[in-house]
Scaffold this motif. Structure first.
Motif, PDB file in Angstrom:
ATOM      1  N   GLN A   1       0.752  -1.249  -0.031  1.00 43.19           N
ATOM      2  CA  GLN A   1       0.010  -0.061  -0.054  1.00 43.19           C
ATOM      3  C   GLN A   1       0.972   1.392  -0.150  1.00 43.19           C
ATOM      4  O   GLN A   1       1.876   1.391   0.608  1.00 43.19           O
ATOM      5  CB  GLN A   1      -1.109   0.097   1.214  1.00 43.19           C
TER       6      GLN A   1
ATOM      7  N   SER B   1       0.384   3.633   1.548  1.00 45.16           N
ATOM      8  CA  SER B   1       0.047   4.361   2.794  1.00 45.16           C
ATOM      9  C   SER B   1       1.428   4.359   3.399  1.00 45.16           C
ATOM     10  O   SER B   1       1.763   5.179   4.512  1.00 45.16           O
ATOM     11  CB  SER B   1      -0.725   3.497   3.741  1.00 45.16           C
TER      12      SER B   1
ATOM     13  N   GLN C   1      -1.748   2.851  -6.896  1.00 45.50           N
ATOM     14  CA  GLN C   1      -2.551   3.589  -5.783  1.00 45.50           C
ATOM     15  C   GLN C   1      -1.982   4.846  -5.647  1.00 45.50           C
ATOM     16  O   GLN C   1      -0.929   5.407  -6.168  1.00 45.50           O
ATOM     17  CB  GLN C   1      -2.122   3.002  -4.405  1.00 45.50           C
TER      18      GLN C   1
ATOM     19  N   GLU D   1      -2.177   7.635  -2.626  1.00 44.91           N
ATOM     20  CA  GLU D   1      -2.453   7.897  -1.407  1.00 44.91           C
ATOM     21  C   GLU D   1      -2.398   9.696  -0.997  1.00 44.91           C
ATOM     22  O   GLU D   1      -1.716  10.298  -1.550  1.00 44.91           O
ATOM     23  CB  GLU D   1      -1.225   7.554  -0.586  1.00 44.91           C
TER      24      GLU D   1
ATOM     25  N   ARG E   1       0.579  -7.249  -4.428  1.00 45.98           N
ATOM     26  CA  ARG E   1      -0.164  -8.306  -3.636  1.00 45.98           C
ATOM     27  C   ARG E   1      -0.208  -9.465  -4.100  1.00 45.98           C
ATOM     28  O   ARG E   1      -0.604  -9.421  -5.567  1.00 45.98           O
ATOM     29  CB  ARG E   1      -1.717  -7.430  -3.188  1.00 45.98           C
TER      30      ARG E   1
HETATM   31  N1  DAH Z   1      -4.012   1.297   2.038  1.00 45.49           N
HETATM   32  C1  DAH Z   1      -5.506   1.104   2.010  1.00 45.49           C
HETATM   33  C2  DAH Z   1      -5.689  -0.166   1.224  1.00 45.49           C
HETATM   34  O1  DAH Z   1      -4.515  -0.411   0.359  1.00 45.49           O
HETATM   35  C3  DAH Z   1      -6.348   2.101   1.603  1.00 45.49           C
HETATM   36  C4  DAH Z   1      -6.196   3.176   2.271  1.00 45.49           C
HETATM   37  C5  DAH Z   1      -7.422   3.201   3.311  1.00 45.49           C
HETATM   38  C6  DAH Z   1      -5.588   4.427   2.562  1.00 45.49           C
HETATM   39  C7  DAH Z   1      -7.727   4.429   4.174  1.00 45.49           C
HETATM   40  C8  DAH Z   1      -5.792   5.135   3.413  1.00 45.49           C
HETATM   41  C9  DAH Z   1      -6.938   5.321   4.488  1.00 45.49           C
HETATM   42  O2  DAH Z   1      -4.815   6.240   3.450  1.00 45.49           O
HETATM   43  O3  DAH Z   1      -6.895   6.220   5.175  1.00 45.49           O
HETATM   44  O4  DAH Z   1      -6.425  -0.786   1.230  1.00 45.49           O
END
Ligand code: DAH
Length: 340
Positions: free
Chosen positions: A170, A172, A209, A211, A196
């Motif tokens: 992610q 994140s 993704q 972010e 993944r």
């Molecule tokens: N990282 C999560 C995923 O890959 C997605 C995500 C959800 C990112 C909530 C965020 C968040 O910043 O606040 O499924």
């Protein structure tokens, strides 16, 4: 003798006039005027004449030579001009003919959506940050409030490279790297590849993704939804709306799943939104105070929201693509449909 000279002149002139190209003209000229040519032979043969006859004969032969040289020169320039005209006619280029079209590349749908997202959020003042694709377990999970024994780790099937390192699951992870370096307030957008162990019509082992992270004093969930509404209107349609549904992510509290009103039916319900009028587009929430603490930010002073979305998913919704595999197969018949 006089007759011989006249005869030779006639023959030479005929040969000059009848030469069809420069080469045969050159050959004819050599036959008469070359070092071993006929006219030259006449001059050489003068030694056999009576001494008093030589000057007059010599004069005649020289006159003949001059005449023939002039004749050959004239024929040569006429032939050259003719040959040039022929060459130009043969090599003529029709500039009005339609040209051959070169194949022009087009931007990949993922790149297009990524660029659009960057434009939308950069326009709202977000700074772009790109983190590494090979991450440590700490940045991808632990610092995001997902320690080793946390059940949420099972939400993402991870490619581990070693006990410590993995391919990030992610973007994140970039939140932590960014917050470790920056003091709030800030708005950050982090695009990138994630990995993944997952594969079907809507999942691919590698995807992209985007972010987002905003931290400041007094940030609320309302700020998140206001910004998401703006994003949905620019990305999907003027009349797009968002709705938040409760969800769970370890790094946000509360966490939400964000749906956008279906741009295809305007919310009435259709096959794209499976009759619900809404399409799930991203995950988001208020940054968990533990995550802020992990990055040295005081959660009593600052709050923030974060969101993460799949770029392929947005592209599939926007362009009506039904299989994520099309994005990585690079079939030109698919790719060339995305033109400006
Ligand atoms: N990282 C999560 C995923 O890959 C997605 C995500 C959800 C990112 C909530 C965020 C968040 O910043 O606040 O499924």
């Amino acid at each position: 003798m006089q007759q011989d000279l006249e005869q030779m002149q006639k023959e030479a002139e005929e040969a000059a006039l009848s030469a069809a190209d420069s080469r045969s003209l050159y050959e004819a000229k050599t036959k008469f005027l070359g070092r071993t040519g006929l006219v030259t032979a006449l001059l050489k043969g003068m030694k056999d004449l009576a001494a008093e006859a030589r000057p007059a004969f010599g004069k005649k032969v020289n006159e003949l030579r001059e005449k023939l040289e002039a004749k050959f020169a004239a024929c040569e320039s006429a032939l050259k001009a003719k040959e040039l005209r022929q060459k130009l006619a043969e090599e003529r280029v029709d500039v009005t003919m339609p040209g051959r079209k070169g194949k022009k590349g087009t931007l990949h749908p993922v790149t297009r959506i990524k660029n659009q997202l960057v434009d939308i959020f950069a326009g709202m003042g977000f700074e772009i940050y790109e983190g590494p694709e090979i991450e440590s377990d700490y940045y991808n999970f632990t610092a995001l409030n997902t320690p080793a024994d946390h059940p949420a780790r099972d939400m993402q099937d991870t490619f581990y490279l070693s006990e410590e390192f993995l391919l990030r699951t992610q973007t994140s992870a970039g939140q932590i790297r960014y917050m470790e370096k920056k003091k709030p307030p800030f708005k950050m957008l982090s695009p990138g590849k994630v990995f993944r162990s997952d594969e079907d019509a809507t999942h691919s082992p590698m995807f992209h993704q985007m972010e987002g992270l905003v931290v400041d004093k007094g940030i609320t969930l309302c700020d998140l939804q206001g910004m998401l509404n703006e994003f949905a209107r620019t990305m999907f349609s003027e009349t797009s709306k968002t709705r938040l549904r409760p969800s769970y992510f370890p790094f946000t509290e509360p966490s939400v799943e964000v749906d956008v009103s279906c741009a295809s039916c305007g919310g009435k319900g259709c096959s794209l939104c499976k009759g619900t009028g809404w399409i799930e587009v991203l995950g988001a929430g208020m940054v968990n105070r533990r995550v802020l603490e992990n990055c040295g930010i005081d959660p009593d002073e600052y709050t923030g929201f974060a969101f993460g979305m799949g770029v392929e998913r947005i592209a599939m919704l926007k362009y009506g693509i039904n299989n994520i595999k099309l994005m990585t197969e690079n079939d030109v018949r698919f790719l060339e449909q995305f033109k400006d």
